[in-house]
Design an enzyme around this catalytic site. Structure first.
Site, PDB file in Angstrom:
ATOM      1  N   HIS A  46      -2.689   3.355  -4.521  1.00  0.00           N
ATOM      2  CA  HIS A  46      -2.258   2.963  -3.273  1.00  0.00           C
ATOM      3  C   HIS A  46      -0.780   2.265  -3.531  1.00  0.00           C
ATOM      4  O   HIS A  46      -0.533   1.029  -2.917  1.00  0.00           O
ATOM      5  CB  HIS A  46      -3.156   1.694  -2.861  1.00  0.00           C
ATOM      6  CG  HIS A  46      -4.471   2.540  -2.021  1.00  0.00           C
ATOM      7  ND1 HIS A  46      -4.280   3.108  -1.038  1.00  0.00           N
ATOM      8  CD2 HIS A  46      -5.598   2.417  -2.333  1.00  0.00           C
ATOM      9  CE1 HIS A  46      -5.579   3.652  -0.548  1.00  0.00           C
ATOM     10  NE2 HIS A  46      -6.527   2.920  -1.375  1.00  0.00           N
ATOM     11  N   ASP A  61       0.837  -0.913  -0.020  1.00  0.00           N
ATOM     12  CA  ASP A  61       0.004   0.060  -0.075  1.00  0.00           C
ATOM     13  C   ASP A  61       0.932   1.193  -0.045  1.00  0.00           C
ATOM     14  O   ASP A  61       2.041   1.185  -0.115  1.00  0.00           O
ATOM     15  CB  ASP A  61      -1.040  -0.113   0.928  1.00  0.00           C
ATOM     16  CG  ASP A  61      -2.342   0.576   0.551  1.00  0.00           C
ATOM     17  OD1 ASP A  61      -2.451   1.905   0.515  1.00  0.00           O
ATOM     18  OD2 ASP A  61      -3.467   0.018   1.018  1.00  0.00           O
ATOM     19  N   GLU A  81      -9.544   2.831  -5.553  1.00  0.00           N
ATOM     20  CA  GLU A  81      -9.136   4.242  -5.221  1.00  0.00           C
ATOM     21  C   GLU A  81      -7.903   4.708  -5.892  1.00  0.00           C
ATOM     22  O   GLU A  81      -6.913   5.328  -5.449  1.00  0.00           O
ATOM     23  CB  GLU A  81      -8.804   4.406  -3.651  1.00  0.00           C
ATOM     24  CG  GLU A  81      -9.962   4.074  -2.819  1.00  0.00           C
ATOM     25  CD  GLU A  81      -9.865   4.044  -1.302  1.00  0.00           C
ATOM     26  OE1 GLU A  81     -10.648   4.522  -0.507  1.00  0.00           O
ATOM     27  OE2 GLU A  81      -8.659   3.784  -0.747  1.00  0.00           O
TER      28      GLU A  81
HETATM   29  C1  TNX Z   1     -10.953   1.885   2.159  1.00  0.00           C
HETATM   30  S1  TNX Z   1     -11.459  -0.724   1.157  1.00  0.00           S
HETATM   31  C2  TNX Z   1      -9.751   1.315   1.596  1.00  0.00           C
HETATM   32  C3  TNX Z   1      -8.515   1.020   2.500  1.00  0.00           C
HETATM   33  C4  TNX Z   1      -8.786   1.850   3.761  1.00  0.00           C
HETATM   34  C5  TNX Z   1     -10.184   1.426   4.212  1.00  0.00           C
HETATM   35  C6  TNX Z   1     -10.424   1.891   5.867  1.00  0.00           C
HETATM   36  C7  TNX Z   1     -10.620  -0.346   0.111  1.00  0.00           C
HETATM   37  C8  TNX Z   1     -10.366  -1.059  -1.068  1.00  0.00           C
HETATM   38  N1  TNX Z   1      -9.726   0.658   0.225  1.00  0.00           N
HETATM   39  O1  TNX Z   1      -7.271   1.582   1.794  1.00  0.00           O
HETATM   40  O2  TNX Z   1      -7.612   1.266   4.610  1.00  0.00           O
HETATM   41  O3  TNX Z   1     -10.947   1.966   3.386  1.00  0.00           O
HETATM   42  O4  TNX Z   1     -11.551   1.617   6.220  1.00  0.00           O
END
Ligand code: TNX
Length: 544
Positions: A275, A204, A339
């Site tokens: 990420h 990440d 994301e």
């Molecule tokens: C969303 S779930 C994210 C993570 C974060 C999390 C915290 C996802 C695919 N991405 O990067 O850690 O929320 O709840």
């Protein structure tokens, strides 16, 4: 207590259990309910419990085919922990026990049939995994008779099989790092609850945690972060501190082998195209701006992502995945996909050139191009990809499985378009959310997912045809660790929510009327967990 890992010790509830084991026959004839006093979670599909129970003592004559040697070994070591080595004749109980393990391929692959009579244990599984799950049930049924300082097994017949094929737990080791010893303990807890998948979030923005021989900087640089951390722990832990860690390939193999012995597949997750700051701090030439970057020190979503216009990015990721495939024998690899801001791609000459050359109408389609290209690479090497539900945007890769996290819609859309899906909606599958509205809870990311909500979660979303419903493989609990710094805290967030989810996934959809029975068993199960050194959140456990 049930005889799991610890030796004979006094446990309060065992007295109660014993009173019930000796109780009137009527208590024992209720089919399909776990008898009171037995901390069996998840509840098996069908139970039949006879009158009486027998002391575990003397020798165990064990018959098992060579293919079940691992399970046989497990049974032997359990026996040596829980039985009286020299039989006590005064107990007027069998002085010799026999056990037979076998595979019957007509049973469901993970299913089993377990029969216990006085001095006799018979266990057939649909496969070695089925036998393993039968043993988990057996171990939970051995109840301590504290007065006589022995363990007893009730007479029972259990027929069991899981409702869902995918029963998972996710753990983020990037935001905070957790060593191999903890992972083994974690895997033991998964196996005990008959969970069969460990989703290992290895990379990440805040840390790259898997050694890749071809790219040593990934762990030398990307495995460490420095400076101040946002959030409530900042001053305490990170100001001026270097934080990090990673697993060597040898350690990865060790964890995968340890999981395999417990019939747990390990799915590695390598995040792309977003990420990815830790990787880009090590190899900034793979970012759009090609300027130095730092491993992230705060949480969130960052604009710098892998450049999708640069062929070196794909060569790099393919080389990384080739090493990953050699370490993880399972069929799945998770390639993230969540994301990924499109800010840099939209201003990057290489990315815009790629969009033109490939006829892609926007950066969302460029994300699809990225994922589909990686999918082709994986499929050609016999692997299937899983991605977070953003991989639906701009067109889904042909064979991908979708992990639905932003609610249920991604999973539904995947199933409707002929793809498999794994359900992990934030509500109630995010175990980084609060589980109680009381003072003194450890800091969490937000939200509220109490154990009751997990227990009543309906995995298969409404509005799917029977054919589409089959594409919902199961579900998993996600443990994101931005605010979890220690193993103790991770365990606190996991238990008892994981057990609630395990029961939903193994036993099938639960209704409010099942909740009191689950709570009753969970209180006993929690004490066993605590005896084995796990931390369990206390809320409903202490309430009744
Ligand atoms: C969303 S779930 C994210 C993570 C974060 C999390 C915290 C996802 C695919 N991405 O990067 O850690 O929320 O709840």
């Amino acid at each position: 207590m049930a005889c799991r890992f610890t030796s004979l010790k006094f446990v309060g509830h065992a007295l109660l259990a014993w009173a019930i084991l000796c109780g009137p026959a009527s208590l024992w004839s209720q089919n399909n309910a776990v008898p009171p006093g037995l901390p069996v979670i998840p509840a098996p599909a069908s139970w039949n419990v006879g009158n009486g129970s027998a002391v575990l003592q003397g020798t165990l004559n064990l018959k098992a085919p060579a293919a079940l040697e691992r399970e046989a070994q497990l049974l032997r070591s359990w026996w040596s922990r829980c039985s009286l080595p020299a039989p006590r004749t005064a107990l007027q109980q069998p002085e010799e026990w026999s056990a037979q393990l076998s595979v019957d391929v007509s049973l469901p692959a993970e299913g089993y049939k377990l029969r216990v009579q006085s001095g006799k244990i018979m266990l057939e599984g649909g496969s070695d995994a089925g036998v393993f799950y039968g043993l988990q049930t057996l171990f939970l049924c051995a109840v301590e008779d504290t007065a006589a300082a022995v363990y007893r097994l009730p007479k029972l017949e259990v027929e069991d099989r899981p409702a869902f094929a995918y029963r998972g737990m996710h753990l983020d080791v990037s935001r905070h790092f957790f060593g191999v010893e903890f992972l083994k303990k974690h895997l033991d807890a998964l196996a005990r609850a008959k969970m069969n998948t460990f989703h290992w979030h290895l990379t990440d923005d805040q840390g790259w945690r898997i050694e890749i021989k071809k790219y040593p900087l990934l762990t030398q640089v990307g495995g460490w972060r420095s400076g101040s951390q946002q959030g409530p722990y900042s001053l305490q832990y990170f100001d001026t501190l270097r934080y990090g860690g990673f697993y060597t390939q040898e350690e990865i193999r060790e964890v995968v082998a340890y999981a395999a012995e417990r019939h747990i597949r390990v799915i590695p997750e390598l995040e792309m195209p977003g990420h990815a700051l830790a990787a880009l701090a090590a190899y900034p030439e793979l970012s759009c701006r090609q300027k130095p970057l730092e491993v992230a020190r705060g949480w969130g979503v960052f604009d710098d992502v892998f450049c999708a216009g640069n062929d070196s990015t794909f060569a790099f990721l393919e080389n990384v995945l080739a090493e990953v495939f050699a370490l993880f024998p399972g069929e799945y690899v998770h390639i993230g996909g969540d994301e990924c801001p499109k800010t840099r791609w939209n201003e990057c000459a290489r990315c815009t050139a790629r969009m033109r050359a490939e006829g892609l109408k926007d950066a969302h389609e460029l994300q699809s191009y990225f994922i589909q290209r990686m999918e082709r690479f994986a499929n050609n090497r016999g692997k299937k990809i899983i991605g977070w539900d953003e991989i639906l945007e701009g067109g889904l890769a042909p064979n991908a499985t979708v992990m639905s996290w932003r609610g249920e819609e991604g999973g539904k859309a995947a199933a409707k378009s002929g793809h498999n899906a794994i359900m992990t909606p934030g509500k109630p599958c995010y175990f980084d959310h609060y589980q109680a509205k009381v003072d003194g809870e450890p800091h969490a990311i937000g939200g509220y997912n109490p154990v009751e909500a997990v227990y009543l979660y309906s995995v298969v979303p409404d509005g799917l045809s029977p054919e589409e419903q089959k594409r919902i493989l199961g579900s998993q609990g996600n443990v994101w660790t931005e605010y979890m710094l220690t193993p103790d805290h991770v365990e606190y967030m996991m238990h008892p929510r994981m057990e609630a989810l395990a029961e939903v996934l193994w036993t099938g959809p639960r209704k409010p009327e099942h909740l009191p029975d689950f709570q009753r068993r969970m209180r006993l199960y929690a004490r066993d967990l605590e005896r084995s050194g796990y931390r369990v959140a206390p809320h409903f456990l202490n309430s009744k």
